[in-house]
Write a protein that holds these residues in place. Sequence first.
Motif, PDB file in Angstrom:
ATOM      1  N   ALA A  25      23.681 -10.590   6.413  1.00 31.47           N
ATOM      2  CA  ALA A  25      23.146  -9.298   6.869  1.00 31.47           C
ATOM      3  C   ALA A  25      23.967  -8.846   8.082  1.00 31.47           C
ATOM      4  O   ALA A  25      23.778  -9.340   9.195  1.00 31.47           O
ATOM      5  CB  ALA A  25      21.671  -9.426   7.225  1.00 31.47           C
ATOM      6  N   ALA A  26      24.896  -7.919   7.847  1.00 34.51           N
ATOM      7  CA  ALA A  26      25.785  -7.451   8.912  1.00 34.51           C
ATOM      8  C   ALA A  26      25.303  -6.117   9.462  1.00 34.51           C
ATOM      9  O   ALA A  26      24.831  -5.252   8.713  1.00 34.51           O
ATOM     10  CB  ALA A  26      27.203  -7.310   8.379  1.00 34.51           C
ATOM     11  N   GLU A  27      25.424  -5.952  10.780  1.00 30.48           N
ATOM     12  CA  GLU A  27      25.041  -4.703  11.444  1.00 30.48           C
ATOM     13  C   GLU A  27      26.116  -4.325  12.460  1.00 30.48           C
ATOM     14  O   GLU A  27      26.654  -5.189  13.147  1.00 30.48           O
ATOM     15  CB  GLU A  27      23.708  -4.867  12.177  1.00 30.48           C
ATOM     16  CG  GLU A  27      22.537  -5.147  11.247  1.00 30.48           C
ATOM     17  CD  GLU A  27      21.249  -5.388  12.022  1.00 30.48           C
ATOM     18  OE1 GLU A  27      20.338  -4.559  11.896  1.00 30.48           O
ATOM     19  OE2 GLU A  27      21.182  -6.387  12.763  1.00 30.48           O
ATOM     20  N   VAL A  28      26.399  -3.038  12.546  1.00 31.50           N
ATOM     21  CA  VAL A  28      27.383  -2.526  13.499  1.00 31.50           C
ATOM     22  C   VAL A  28      26.661  -2.091  14.769  1.00 31.50           C
ATOM     23  O   VAL A  28      25.670  -1.368  14.712  1.00 31.50           O
ATOM     24  CB  VAL A  28      28.171  -1.335  12.903  1.00 31.50           C
ATOM     25  CG1 VAL A  28      29.164  -0.792  13.923  1.00 31.50           C
ATOM     26  CG2 VAL A  28      28.875  -1.757  11.623  1.00 31.50           C
ATOM     27  N   HIS A  29      27.179  -2.533  15.902  1.00 32.60           N
ATOM     28  CA  HIS A  29      26.644  -2.176  17.215  1.00 32.60           C
ATOM     29  C   HIS A  29      27.792  -1.593  18.044  1.00 32.60           C
ATOM     30  O   HIS A  29      28.957  -1.678  17.650  1.00 32.60           O
ATOM     31  CB  HIS A  29      26.075  -3.403  17.924  1.00 32.60           C
ATOM     32  CG  HIS A  29      25.185  -4.247  17.066  1.00 32.60           C
ATOM     33  ND1 HIS A  29      24.006  -3.789  16.518  1.00 32.60           N
ATOM     34  CD2 HIS A  29      25.321  -5.525  16.634  1.00 32.60           C
ATOM     35  CE1 HIS A  29      23.436  -4.752  15.813  1.00 32.60           C
ATOM     36  NE2 HIS A  29      24.226  -5.816  15.859  1.00 32.60           N
ATOM     37  N   ARG A  30      27.456  -1.022  19.189  1.00 31.39           N
ATOM     38  CA  ARG A  30      28.509  -0.442  20.028  1.00 31.39           C
ATOM     39  C   ARG A  30      28.135  -0.513  21.501  1.00 31.39           C
ATOM     40  O   ARG A  30      26.980  -0.806  21.860  1.00 31.39           O
ATOM     41  CB  ARG A  30      28.779   0.993  19.620  1.00 31.39           C
ATOM     42  CG  ARG A  30      27.629   1.961  19.907  1.00 31.39           C
ATOM     43  CD  ARG A  30      27.922   3.360  19.412  1.00 31.39           C
ATOM     44  NE  ARG A  30      28.939   3.994  20.192  1.00 31.39           N
ATOM     45  CZ  ARG A  30      28.736   5.013  21.012  1.00 31.39           C
ATOM     46  NH1 ARG A  30      27.538   5.535  21.141  1.00 31.39           N
ATOM     47  NH2 ARG A  30      29.710   5.547  21.690  1.00 31.39           N
ATOM     48  N   PHE A  31      29.111  -0.239  22.316  1.00 34.46           N
ATOM     49  CA  PHE A  31      28.898  -0.058  23.747  1.00 34.46           C
ATOM     50  C   PHE A  31      29.053   1.436  24.025  1.00 34.46           C
ATOM     51  O   PHE A  31      30.008   2.060  23.556  1.00 34.46           O
ATOM     52  CB  PHE A  31      29.905  -0.861  24.568  1.00 34.46           C
ATOM     53  CG  PHE A  31      29.720  -2.349  24.426  1.00 34.46           C
ATOM     54  CD1 PHE A  31      28.731  -3.006  25.140  1.00 34.46           C
ATOM     55  CD2 PHE A  31      30.508  -3.079  23.568  1.00 34.46           C
ATOM     56  CE1 PHE A  31      28.539  -4.369  25.002  1.00 34.46           C
ATOM     57  CE2 PHE A  31      30.340  -4.442  23.425  1.00 34.46           C
ATOM     58  CZ  PHE A  31      29.344  -5.096  24.135  1.00 34.46           C
ATOM     59  N   THR A  32      28.111   2.010  24.763  1.00 35.86           N
ATOM     60  CA  THR A  32      28.134   3.453  25.004  1.00 35.86           C
ATOM     61  C   THR A  32      28.976   3.837  26.209  1.00 35.86           C
ATOM     62  O   THR A  32      29.188   5.030  26.443  1.00 35.86           O
ATOM     63  CB  THR A  32      26.708   3.998  25.194  1.00 35.86           C
ATOM     64  OG1 THR A  32      26.116   3.344  26.324  1.00 35.86           O
ATOM     65  CG2 THR A  32      25.869   3.769  23.942  1.00 35.86           C
ATOM     66  N   MET A  48      19.658  -8.668  24.213  1.00 33.80           N
ATOM     67  CA  MET A  48      21.096  -8.954  24.310  1.00 33.80           C
ATOM     68  C   MET A  48      21.564  -8.864  25.759  1.00 33.80           C
ATOM     69  O   MET A  48      22.366  -9.687  26.206  1.00 33.80           O
ATOM     70  CB  MET A  48      21.900  -8.010  23.418  1.00 33.80           C
ATOM     71  CG  MET A  48      21.725  -8.320  21.942  1.00 33.80           C
ATOM     72  SD  MET A  48      22.733  -7.275  20.882  1.00 33.80           S
ATOM     73  CE  MET A  48      24.282  -8.136  20.986  1.00 33.80           C
ATOM     74  N   GLN A  49      21.045  -7.880  26.486  1.00 30.98           N
ATOM     75  CA  GLN A  49      21.423  -7.745  27.893  1.00 30.98           C
ATOM     76  C   GLN A  49      20.990  -8.958  28.711  1.00 30.98           C
ATOM     77  O   GLN A  49      21.773  -9.496  29.492  1.00 30.98           O
ATOM     78  CB  GLN A  49      20.799  -6.482  28.481  1.00 30.98           C
ATOM     79  CG  GLN A  49      21.372  -5.205  27.948  1.00 30.98           C
ATOM     80  CD  GLN A  49      20.560  -3.991  28.347  1.00 30.98           C
ATOM     81  OE1 GLN A  49      19.804  -4.023  29.313  1.00 30.98           O
ATOM     82  NE2 GLN A  49      20.706  -2.905  27.605  1.00 30.98           N
ATOM     83  N   ILE A  88      18.076  -0.635  18.275  1.00 31.59           N
ATOM     84  CA  ILE A  88      16.740  -1.233  18.406  1.00 31.59           C
ATOM     85  C   ILE A  88      16.584  -1.610  19.883  1.00 31.59           C
ATOM     86  O   ILE A  88      17.264  -2.520  20.374  1.00 31.59           O
ATOM     87  CB  ILE A  88      16.566  -2.469  17.499  1.00 31.59           C
ATOM     88  CG1 ILE A  88      16.726  -2.058  16.033  1.00 31.59           C
ATOM     89  CG2 ILE A  88      15.215  -3.131  17.744  1.00 31.59           C
ATOM     90  CD1 ILE A  88      16.693  -3.205  15.049  1.00 31.59           C
ATOM     91  N   GLU A  89      15.710  -0.889  20.590  1.00 36.92           N
ATOM     92  CA  GLU A  89      15.608  -1.028  22.042  1.00 36.92           C
ATOM     93  C   GLU A  89      15.315  -2.461  22.493  1.00 36.92           C
ATOM     94  O   GLU A  89      15.950  -2.955  23.420  1.00 36.92           O
ATOM     95  CB  GLU A  89      14.536  -0.076  22.581  1.00 36.92           C
ATOM     96  CG  GLU A  89      14.509  -0.016  24.083  1.00 36.92           C
ATOM     97  CD  GLU A  89      13.522   1.011  24.617  1.00 36.92           C
ATOM     98  OE1 GLU A  89      13.176   0.893  25.806  1.00 36.92           O
ATOM     99  OE2 GLU A  89      13.107   1.906  23.868  1.00 36.92           O
ATOM    100  N   ILE A  90      14.383  -3.148  21.845  1.00 37.17           N
ATOM    101  CA  ILE A  90      14.053  -4.512  22.259  1.00 37.17           C
ATOM    102  C   ILE A  90      15.241  -5.449  22.053  1.00 37.17           C
ATOM    103  O   ILE A  90      15.490  -6.344  22.847  1.00 37.17           O
ATOM    104  CB  ILE A  90      12.767  -5.048  21.553  1.00 37.17           C
ATOM    105  CG1 ILE A  90      12.334  -6.384  22.152  1.00 37.17           C
ATOM    106  CG2 ILE A  90      12.984  -5.205  20.059  1.00 37.17           C
ATOM    107  CD1 ILE A  90      11.836  -6.298  23.567  1.00 37.17           C
TER     108      ILE A  90
END
Length: 190
Positions: free
Chosen positions: A41-48, A79-80, A72-74
């Motif tokens: 299950a792959a998902e793309v994320h980014r840095f704004t 991750m932070q 997904i805010e939570i």
Amino acid sequence: MKHFILMALLFCFSVGLQAETWNVDNQASQVNFISVKKRDAAEVHRFTQVEGRLSETGFELSIPLKSVQTNIEIRDQRMQSMLFEVAKFPELKLTAQIKSKMVDSMVIGQRQVLSVPAKISLHGFVQSMTIDVVIAKLSDQQVMATSLQPIIVSADGFGLGEGIEKLRQIASLSSISWAVPVTFVLVLNK
């Protein structure tokens, strides 16, 4: 008087030879990474947020890790705090051995593929790698640098394995990959 005129001409000439600084345009740039969970299950994320510049001394990029966006805010918050530990390690820094003079010497419309030696500082660790980059000069005032292929970042090389394991446990997942493909499109303006 002749001496003054000669000095003024030499100064103007030397200023014209100096390479200019190119600055990363945050609004037009993007750094993405892919997480893989449960084996496939792959998902793309980014840095704004991305900040950086290309000058005579090389290329510098800084990414505030609090700008991670997974939609997904939570998950962003986890991750932070659990993975990146932004309170202790607020940013990723990348430096690369490429000079602005090279970009300045390109003609508009020209495209170059380069293998660029780089250093990445993340989570208290520094790793060296070579990044394949495509640079295109869009105008006299704008260039674009993109990854030629995904950069595979290994979590254990940056001490992120424990954080990944915490995320896996809290989300009750069977697995989260430690190999993370990263891609980028950076637009730089004079």
